[in-house]
Design a protein around this motif. Sequence first.
Motif, short mmCIF file in Angstrom:
data_model
loop_
_atom_site.label_atom_id
_atom_site.label_comp_id
_atom_site.label_asym_id
_atom_site.label_seq_id
_atom_site.Cartn_x
_atom_site.Cartn_y
_atom_site.Cartn_z
N ASN A 62 -43.16 59.32 97.15
CA ASN A 62 -42.90 58.36 95.97
C ASN A 62 -41.31 58.99 95.62
O ASN A 62 -41.11 59.57 94.72
CB ASN A 62 -43.73 58.62 94.70
CG ASN A 62 -44.94 57.77 95.19
OD1 ASN A 62 -44.98 56.95 95.70
ND2 ASN A 62 -46.07 57.93 94.76
N ASP A 63 -40.40 58.77 96.65
CA ASP A 63 -39.08 59.20 96.28
C ASP A 63 -37.96 58.09 96.14
O ASP A 63 -38.18 57.15 96.32
CB ASP A 63 -38.57 60.34 97.25
CG ASP A 63 -38.75 59.92 98.70
OD1 ASP A 63 -38.84 58.70 98.95
OD2 ASP A 63 -38.66 60.55 99.69
N GLY A 64 -36.66 58.41 96.29
CA GLY A 64 -35.59 57.39 96.11
C GLY A 64 -35.67 56.74 97.24
O GLY A 64 -35.35 55.51 97.19
N LYS A 65 -35.96 57.03 98.57
CA LYS A 65 -35.89 56.15 99.75
C LYS A 65 -37.10 55.09 99.47
O LYS A 65 -36.88 54.05 99.97
CB LYS A 65 -36.15 57.11 101.08
CG LYS A 65 -34.87 57.81 101.38
CD LYS A 65 -35.03 58.75 102.58
CE LYS A 65 -33.93 59.71 102.84
NZ LYS A 65 -33.98 60.34 104.04
N ILE A 104 -27.48 55.44 86.67
CA ILE A 104 -28.15 56.57 86.14
C ILE A 104 -27.49 57.80 86.64
O ILE A 104 -27.52 58.90 85.78
CB ILE A 104 -29.66 56.34 86.78
CG1 ILE A 104 -30.19 55.35 86.47
CG2 ILE A 104 -30.52 57.80 86.55
CD1 ILE A 104 -31.75 54.75 87.11
N HIS A 105 -27.03 58.15 87.89
CA HIS A 105 -26.39 59.08 88.41
C HIS A 105 -25.02 59.65 87.27
O HIS A 105 -24.89 60.72 86.78
CB HIS A 105 -25.97 58.86 89.65
CG HIS A 105 -24.91 60.13 90.20
ND1 HIS A 105 -25.50 61.34 90.72
CD2 HIS A 105 -23.59 60.17 90.46
CE1 HIS A 105 -24.37 62.05 91.11
NE2 HIS A 105 -23.16 61.12 90.65
N SER A 150 -33.61 62.66 85.89
CA SER A 150 -33.54 62.43 87.32
C SER A 150 -32.41 61.90 87.73
O SER A 150 -31.77 61.03 87.11
CB SER A 150 -34.97 61.73 87.90
OG SER A 150 -36.06 62.42 87.49
N ASP A 151 -32.23 62.10 89.11
CA ASP A 151 -30.99 61.59 89.65
C ASP A 151 -31.18 60.91 90.91
O ASP A 151 -31.72 61.54 92.08
CB ASP A 151 -29.95 62.81 90.10
CG ASP A 151 -28.58 62.38 90.43
OD1 ASP A 151 -28.50 61.00 90.85
OD2 ASP A 151 -27.54 62.99 90.51
N PRO A 152 -31.04 59.59 90.91
CA PRO A 152 -31.49 58.95 92.25
C PRO A 152 -30.51 59.30 93.37
O PRO A 152 -31.16 59.07 94.60
CB PRO A 152 -31.09 57.40 91.93
CG PRO A 152 -31.13 57.41 90.24
CD PRO A 152 -30.71 58.66 89.80
N ALA A 163 -36.79 58.54 90.11
CA ALA A 163 -36.32 58.46 88.88
C ALA A 163 -37.38 57.32 87.84
O ALA A 163 -36.78 56.32 87.21
CB ALA A 163 -34.82 57.87 88.70
N LYS A 164 -38.60 57.52 88.01
CA LYS A 164 -39.53 56.65 87.33
C LYS A 164 -39.27 56.48 85.99
O LYS A 164 -39.17 55.20 85.43
CB LYS A 164 -40.97 57.11 87.72
CG LYS A 164 -41.89 56.22 87.01
CD LYS A 164 -42.72 56.95 85.78
CE LYS A 164 -43.72 55.99 85.24
NZ LYS A 164 -44.37 56.86 84.20
N ARG A 165 -39.08 57.48 85.12
CA ARG A 165 -39.06 57.44 83.71
C ARG A 165 -37.82 56.56 83.27
O ARG A 165 -37.78 55.64 82.35
CB ARG A 165 -38.99 58.74 82.95
CG ARG A 165 -40.66 59.18 83.29
CD ARG A 165 -40.68 60.86 83.03
NE ARG A 165 -40.25 61.63 83.93
CZ ARG A 165 -39.85 62.83 83.47
NH1 ARG A 165 -39.76 63.44 82.15
NH2 ARG A 165 -39.20 63.37 84.39
#
Length: 258
Positions: A222-225, A139-140, A160-162, A168-170
């Motif tokens: 609700n983030d990448g971690k 994704i990045h 979004s960038d993980p 990056a839900k969507r």
Amino acid sequence: MNPSELKDFLDEKVIQYNNFDFIESDPVQIPHLFSIKEDIEIAGFLSATIAWGNRKMIIKNSHRMMDLMGNAPYDFVMSHTENDLQRLETFVHRTFNGQDFASFIRSLQHIYKNHGGLETVFTQDQSQGIETTSTQRSIHEFKKIFFEIPHQYRTQKHISDPLNNSAAKRINMYLRWMIRQDNKGVDLGIWKSISPAALSCPLDVHSGNVARKLGLLIRKQNDGKALAELDLQLRILDSADPVKYDFALFGLGVFEGF
């Protein structure tokens, strides 16, 4: 619940919600309108991009996007003129406006003309991911390619960038649609070059809250971690198809108020 009971409970909820009736109230219905691979993946990408807010409005505006492209998204992407793009200026969904829409069309054309299409781009860089079974670095790298042509800076916020700690839900939802091999007919599974085992859950407020109540997630944001934490737990439940539990977590949150 002990781990075995939790798995049984969630497996039952997957069966309850991962069925064709789910499509009627979900934006996954948009790519289901098409039969050509490129139409499916472009329609899915655009509708997933605006998939935040009221679900009925998401679906309504996704249909409008398709209408503005003459219900032939791949043909529109590849053969549009600047006059065609002017038609898009009236579009708006929350902060995604007509200028963003036109920019996305140009970037999609660039990807199909110069990078082999969406599936090819997302297939790259998997092995360099946060884990060997992750699409997050893909994704990045996709975002870098998507915005390597001239564009308005504001448009970047819509992907979004993980690797910047986004859940990056969507875009994770979009990859679920394209990759997951679903014998119930909800997810389309048209991309065969990426394993469903590499997918990450589309983490949002609903799935996050349910996951915390079930002990699958401790982190409050609700983030990448948090996504990495949840992914680890879902892979324990089913290493081959971890994101099937998105149906359970989402269904429990949205339809049952769990």
